[in-house]
Design an enzyme around this catalytic site. Structure first.
Site, PDB file in Angstrom:
ATOM      1  N   HIS A  21       0.724   6.201   3.285  1.00  0.00           N
ATOM      2  CA  HIS A  21       0.178   5.976   4.527  1.00  0.00           C
ATOM      3  C   HIS A  21       0.766   5.099   5.364  1.00  0.00           C
ATOM      4  CE1 HIS A  21      -3.356   5.695   7.610  1.00  0.00           C
ATOM      5  NE2 HIS A  21      -3.004   4.364   7.765  1.00  0.00           N
ATOM      6  N   GLU A  22       1.013   3.622   4.896  1.00  0.00           N
ATOM      7  CA  GLU A  22       1.735   2.615   5.691  1.00  0.00           C
ATOM      8  C   GLU A  22       3.321   2.875   5.603  1.00  0.00           C
ATOM      9  OE1 GLU A  22       0.043   0.433   6.691  1.00  0.00           O
ATOM     10  OE2 GLU A  22      -2.055   0.949   5.885  1.00  0.00           O
ATOM     11  N   HIS A  25       3.382   4.498   9.179  1.00  0.00           N
ATOM     12  CA  HIS A  25       3.529   3.581  10.184  1.00  0.00           C
ATOM     13  C   HIS A  25       4.953   2.822  10.046  1.00  0.00           C
ATOM     14  CE1 HIS A  25      -0.314   4.033  11.118  1.00  0.00           C
ATOM     15  NE2 HIS A  25      -0.775   3.444   9.966  1.00  0.00           N
TER      16      HIS A  25
END
Length: 464
Positions: A21-22, A25
């Site tokens: 997920h990170e 980003h």
């Protein structure tokens, strides 16, 4: 050892999902020219850190592994303010609103892509799943009254093909949530086809949180009963002379087609002596068995392992079809998650269905012990849930930021800082309350007594 397995499985499932997920980003931020200062797995005190790359981004592991974050140059935070002219060009808030939307959305999108890849990989490897052949049902059940008969195979629900019991349940659940009727397309063993239709009235009030198909009278077809291990030779089965490998044909003259039927007949005996007819080495034998009753649980048993397995099908797809199936599964689970959230908000579904990290850890341990296929399937499901949760329009989540930026696109200017600040406080309070409720549900689910097993599924004596 079980606790250790559960903790390890939890970390091995949630950790990679957070990292992925990170990384979403992080990757899009770098592509948009934003300088990333820190990539953190977890929150709180840093227990490990290293710096890499031209920007000397700090990669850290923090003490609380229940999330993560990417810290970028951001003039709104005094600790991350861009000081040099070169850094000002790489500061987050100076990027266009569409670039900021892309950076924020990249985290949930990464979780969806991971789920598609895992589901697709599992379809390529091949998964053994329970088939859609159904066992005999009571004449009073909605499925029987609609025309469905035991031994037949459901091949489609409302026109959507189904090959596994999970797909059957999924398509039926969608129909119930949409408040529509259900049409089962059914294939008989001889090849003939027919349809069995349940109108919306037959589905009204059915429990979407539990065994929906069971409430309709539908359960999976089971193989004939074979006796497995007999743990106690002095128990009912051992005393009667049963042996591993015996096939149970009838009890008191009633045919025993599968394990569920045996459990029902034994459950109704309440300690009364039963006449078993078994097959052993090609010969039929009659054995007298007296089940024993556990007064604490009100459940009777013969103290023997009952082997009666569901019919399995192997689902294997080529690469393109597997990825398409993975994408379809990810989409279906995302839509269903949103529907369930909506029904919780409107009170149509109990808030007791809200779960948190304790339940995730519990299921991580259980699926890890079942095998790699089950564990990877669990990881994909959690990845979908993580993506959906982060897209909810709650301030402090990615969905909240996307809401801010959507309003900026519509109005042509960012929201006032004071409004954003108040929204963040409200969002944090809401998130803490939801986490508290989820933790309460998790603990309550693990500590409450097991529900009373139904007589037609488990060996149980009815009350006098």
């Amino acid at each position: 050892m079980t606790l250790f397995t559960t903790i390890l499985a939890f970390l091995c499932s949630l950790g990679p999902l957070i990292i992925f997920h990170e990384l979403g980003h992080y990757t899009v931020a770098r592509l948009c020219g934003v300088k990333v200062l820190r990539f953190s797995l977890g929150f709180g005190k840093v227990i490990w850190s290293r710096r890499f790359g031209a920007d000397q981004t700090e990669w850290v592991i923090s003490i609380l592994p229940l999330g993560g974050y990417v810290r970028m140059l951001d003039d709104r935070d005094p600790g991350t303010r861009a000081l040099s002219e070169a850094d000002q060009a790489r500061e987050y808030t100076r990027k266009s609103v569409w670039q900021r939307i892309a950076i924020v959305a990249a985290g949930p999108v990464a979780n969806f892509l991971l789920a598609i890849a895992v589901f697709g990989g599992l379809y390529m490897v091949g998964m053994d799943e329970i088939g859609t052949r159904v066992r005999g049902m009571e004449a009073s059940t909605p499925a029987y009254q609609a025309g469905l008969r035991g031994g037949d195979r459901i091949v489609a629900v409302n026109g959507a093909p189904v090959a596994t019991y999970a797909e059957l349940r999924w398509e039926t659940l969608k129909a119930v949530l949409d408040k529509g009727g259900v049409r089962f397309d059914v294939a008989q063993q001889g090849g003939a086809r027919y349809s069995a239709t349940l109108p919306p009235a037959a589905l009204a009030g059915k429990n979407v949180e539990g065994d929906l198909l069971g409430e309709l009278g539908i359960s999976t077809f089971l193989s004939p009963v074979t006796i497995g291990k007999i743990p106690d030779p002095a128990g009912p089965a051992g005393r009667a002379g049963m042996q591993p490998g015996d096939r149970v044909l009838s009890i008191d003259g009633q045919a025993v087609p599968d394990g569920a039927a045996l459990m029902k007949l034994v459950g109704q005996s309440c300690g009364r002596t039963l006449q078993f007819v078994i097959e052993r080495g090609g010969r039929s034998l009659s054995l007298t068995v007296t089940p024993e009753l556990n007064k604490a649980t009100n459940i009777s048993r013969i103290n023997a392992q009952i082997i009666s397995s569901p019919e399995m099908v192997k689902v294997t797809l080529g690469p393109l079809d597997a990825i398409a199936a993975g994408a379809a599964t990810t989409w279906q689970q995302s839509v269903m998650s949103l529907k369930m959230i909506g029904k919780m908000v409107t009170g149509q579904v109990s808030l007791a269905n809200l779960t948190g990290v304790v339940t995730i850890a519990d299921y991580a341990g259980k699926t890890a012990r079942l095998g790699p296929i089950e564990f990877l399937s669990f990881i994909a499901v959690v990845s979908v849930s993580l993506g959906v949760m982060n897209l909810l329009p709650i301030p402090v989540l990615d969905g909240g930021l996307l809401l801010y930026y959507s309003l900026e696109v519509l109005t042509g200017r960012p929201l006032p800082g004071r409004i954003v600040e108040l929204a963040q406080y409200a969002g944090m309070a809401l998130l803490v309350m939801l986490m508290g409720l989820a933790l309460f549900n998790d603990v309550n689910r693990l500590t409450q007594p097991a529900p009373t097993p139904p007589a037609n599924t488990y060996i149980r004596c009815p009350n006098d």
